[in-house]
Design an enzyme around this catalytic site. Structure first.
Site, PDB file in Angstrom:
ATOM      1  N   HIS A  62      -1.942  -2.496   8.996  1.00  0.00           N
ATOM      2  CA  HIS A  62      -1.575  -3.184   7.764  1.00  0.00           C
ATOM      3  C   HIS A  62      -0.089  -3.538   7.780  1.00  0.00           C
ATOM      4  O   HIS A  62       0.686  -3.015   8.581  1.00  0.00           O
ATOM      5  CB  HIS A  62      -1.913  -2.298   6.566  1.00  0.00           C
ATOM      6  CG  HIS A  62      -3.390  -2.251   6.283  1.00  0.00           C
ATOM      7  ND1 HIS A  62      -3.930  -1.543   5.240  1.00  0.00           N
ATOM      8  CD2 HIS A  62      -4.442  -2.840   6.918  1.00  0.00           C
ATOM      9  CE1 HIS A  62      -5.247  -1.699   5.226  1.00  0.00           C
ATOM     10  NE2 HIS A  62      -5.584  -2.473   6.247  1.00  0.00           N
ATOM     11  N   GLU A  64       2.434  -2.914   5.816  1.00  0.00           N
ATOM     12  CA  GLU A  64       3.437  -1.873   5.572  1.00  0.00           C
ATOM     13  C   GLU A  64       3.737  -1.108   6.850  1.00  0.00           C
ATOM     14  O   GLU A  64       4.895  -0.780   7.152  1.00  0.00           O
ATOM     15  CB  GLU A  64       2.928  -0.867   4.521  1.00  0.00           C
ATOM     16  CG  GLU A  64       2.629  -1.476   3.162  1.00  0.00           C
ATOM     17  CD  GLU A  64       1.204  -1.991   3.039  1.00  0.00           C
ATOM     18  OE1 GLU A  64       0.664  -2.523   4.034  1.00  0.00           O
ATOM     19  OE2 GLU A  64       0.626  -1.887   1.955  1.00  0.00           O
ATOM     20  N   CYS A  91      -2.676   0.157   0.282  1.00  0.00           N
ATOM     21  CA  CYS A  91      -3.997   0.774   0.163  1.00  0.00           C
ATOM     22  C   CYS A  91      -3.842   2.284   0.029  1.00  0.00           C
ATOM     23  O   CYS A  91      -2.877   2.871   0.522  1.00  0.00           O
ATOM     24  CB  CYS A  91      -4.880   0.401   1.344  1.00  0.00           C
ATOM     25  SG  CYS A  91      -4.287   0.973   2.937  1.00  0.00           S
ATOM     26  N   CYS A 100      -1.935   3.282   3.575  1.00  0.00           N
ATOM     27  CA  CYS A 100      -0.531   2.878   3.687  1.00  0.00           C
ATOM     28  C   CYS A 100       0.352   3.656   2.719  1.00  0.00           C
ATOM     29  O   CYS A 100       1.530   3.870   2.972  1.00  0.00           O
ATOM     30  CB  CYS A 100      -0.382   1.384   3.411  1.00  0.00           C
ATOM     31  SG  CYS A 100      -1.060   0.403   4.741  1.00  0.00           S
TER      32      CYS A 100
HETATM   33  C1  AOF Z   1      -2.525  -2.829   2.640  1.00  0.00           C
HETATM   34  N1  AOF Z   1      -1.848  -3.561   3.542  1.00  0.00           N
HETATM   35  O1  AOF Z   1      -1.740  -5.214   5.012  1.00  0.00           O
HETATM   36  C2  AOF Z   1      -3.729  -4.945   3.837  1.00  0.00           C
HETATM   37  C3  AOF Z   1      -4.397  -4.203   2.820  1.00  0.00           C
HETATM   38  O2  AOF Z   1     -10.483  -2.083   6.447  1.00  0.00           O
HETATM   39  P1  AOF Z   1      -9.031  -1.872   6.365  1.00  0.00           P
HETATM   40  O3  AOF Z   1      -8.594  -0.484   6.665  1.00  0.00           O
HETATM   41  O4  AOF Z   1      -8.209  -2.902   7.103  1.00  0.00           O
HETATM   42  O5  AOF Z   1      -8.649  -2.028   4.803  1.00  0.00           O
HETATM   43  C4  AOF Z   1      -8.910  -3.212   4.143  1.00  0.00           C
HETATM   44  C5  AOF Z   1      -8.529  -3.082   2.688  1.00  0.00           C
HETATM   45  O6  AOF Z   1      -7.140  -2.728   2.579  1.00  0.00           O
HETATM   46  C6  AOF Z   1      -8.683  -4.391   1.943  1.00  0.00           C
HETATM   47  O7  AOF Z   1      -9.919  -4.437   1.256  1.00  0.00           O
HETATM   48  C7  AOF Z   1      -7.531  -4.379   0.967  1.00  0.00           C
HETATM   49  O8  AOF Z   1      -7.874  -3.670  -0.199  1.00  0.00           O
HETATM   50  C8  AOF Z   1      -6.475  -3.594   1.696  1.00  0.00           C
HETATM   51  N2  AOF Z   1      -5.637  -4.512   2.462  1.00  0.00           N
HETATM   52  N3  AOF Z   1      -3.756  -3.182   2.243  1.00  0.00           N
HETATM   53  O9  AOF Z   1      -2.032  -1.810   2.169  1.00  0.00           O
HETATM   54  C9  AOF Z   1      -2.388  -4.611   4.167  1.00  0.00           C
HETATM   55  N4  AOF Z   1      -4.353  -5.947   4.493  1.00  0.00           N
HETATM   56 ZN    ZN Z   2      -2.930  -0.450   3.951  1.00  0.00          ZN
END
Ligand code: AOF
Ligand code: ZN
Length: 395
Positions: A62, A64, A91, A100
């Protein structure tokens, strides 16, 4: 030591400027991260950015984490990082990567500035509570910072809002990417005089498709494609061979030959060298006795799944979608001929399209040009890939 750090507060205009820059960077990766959101993050020390990162691809780190990694390789020690600016709430649950919010807490950062909250039901403000209860100050800016930050979540990641809509959460199904290659005039079958072994798309496009295959949970095709192309649907380098996607064939009458290349094991030399890998084969078919063929295919390792027919007599695409979701498929790649692509489109089951237009004219078969013209393409992108043109959009 961190309590000694003075958090230098930037004004809204400066924060808007940083958020805008991050949003623009993150938006470039929209087709690679979907259905995940486009996210950009920056680590600040005394008002200066010491690390920035975006979410680059689905399944990858992600934003962060990328920003913290870049900050760690900067000359500014962790003890001097004071603020994180991120376009989306971090997240707070374990997905494909750890939460994160934990990484932010471990970094000792004392102030977090957010562009938007995360509409994903697992998050939805939870990070704000977690951070604040750990003594981190959280500012949710939301767009509205004038020309400096016009990026709301609908601009940055409408696809992600669609993915989190109530109807979708109630009846979940995989995110479907339809990918095909066509000639300049829109045909999916190349002209006969193209030359033996020549593809519509060039080597750069073929390499890109391998990368895409390495970033989905399933590759879906139809029996027509299996008969004409006899594809392996494996992942080859430069694709990520570490978790090859399930290979799914729609085959109403179980016409799949047990001799299909898809049912052959990957050559040990390619497997050992990490050059190729292939996931399990699943065949969707009608309920009905085809005991001999079923046994032959199962002996080759295929799983045969009987699906009910739809009103139109074809296999139910919704039943298939639900089955795939149950099996953990979240992002799926449709690589088939025009008939199956059309059915998926007509059932509103295509979320994202990638079309390669090769450096070839003419060809045979149905053109999908009318499908491209229809719909409401959002956030379209036209780009080049070697000699080919590529069109990408969300539906
Ligand atoms: C963040 N930073 O850059 C993104 C987030 O399946 P995963 O682990 O990649 O998680 C996907 C979920 O995480 C997605 O549904 C959204 O809620 C969040 N995306 N969160 O902290 C990020 N791409
Ligand atoms: Zn995340």
């Amino acid at each position: 030591m961190n309590h000694l750090i003075q958090v230098q507060k930037l004004n809204d205009e400066a924060l808007g400027q940083i958020l805008r820059e991050l949003a623009e960077l993150a938006f470039q990766a929209r087709f690679n991260v979907a259905p995940n959101p486009c996210v950009g993050a920056a680590v600040l020390s005394r008002g200066q950015i010491v690390g920035r990162g975006i979410h680059h691809y689905w399944g990858g780190p992600h934003a962060e984490v990328e920003a913290l990694k870049q900050a760690a390789s900067s000359s500014t020690p962790m003890g001097e990082w004071d603020t994180m600016v991120v376009t989306l709430e971090p997240c707070s649950s374990t997905g494909k990567t750890p939460p994160c919010v934990d990484a932010v807490l471990e970094s000792g950062i004392k102030h977090v500035v957010l562009g938007s909250l995360d509409p994903d039901p697992r998050h939805r403000g939870r990070a704000v509570e977690l951070l604040e209860s750990a003594g981190v100050e959280v500012t949710v800016l939301n767009p509205g910072l004038g020309p400096n930050y016009p990026w709301g979540l609908p601009d940055l990641a409408q696809h992600f809002l669609d993915w989190n809509q109530v109807e979708r959460l109630r009846r979940p199904r995989p995110w479907n990417i339809a990918k095909w290659a066509q000639t300049r005039t829109g045909q999916l079958t190349p002209p006969e005089d193209i030359g033996e072994g020549r593809w519509i798309s060039g080597p750069d496009s073929l390499a890109e498709v391998q990368v895409l295959r390495g970033r989905v949970d399933a590759i879906v095709t139809g029996i027509g494609t299996v008969k004409t192309d006899d594809p392996r649907l494996s992942v080859r380098a430069p694709g990520d061979v570490s978790k090859p996607p399930m290979r799914v064939v729609f085959d109403s009458y179980l016409h799949m030959s047990p001799e299909a290349r898809m049912l052959e094991p990957v050559a040990p030399s390619a497997l050992d060298a990490g050059q190729e890998a292939a996931g399990p084969v699943v065949i969707f078919t009608r309920p009905g006795p085809e005991p001999v063929r079923t046994r032959e295919l199962m002996a080759k390792g295929a799983e045969i799944v009987a699906l009910p027919p739809d009103d139109d007599g074809c296999l139910s695409l919704w039943a298939a979608s639900e089955w795939l979701w149950q099996r953990g498929v979240r992002r799926s790649l449709l690589e088939s001929g025009p008939t199956l692509v059309k059915s998926f489109m007509e059932h509103n089951l295509v979320d994202q399209v990638r079309v390669y237009s090769g450096d070839v004219s003419g060809g045979r078969g149905t053109s999908l040009a009318s499908l491209l013209a229809g719909g409401r393409p959002k956030a379209r992108l036209h780009r080049e890939c070697g000699p080919d043109g590529v069109l990408e959009y969300f539906r």
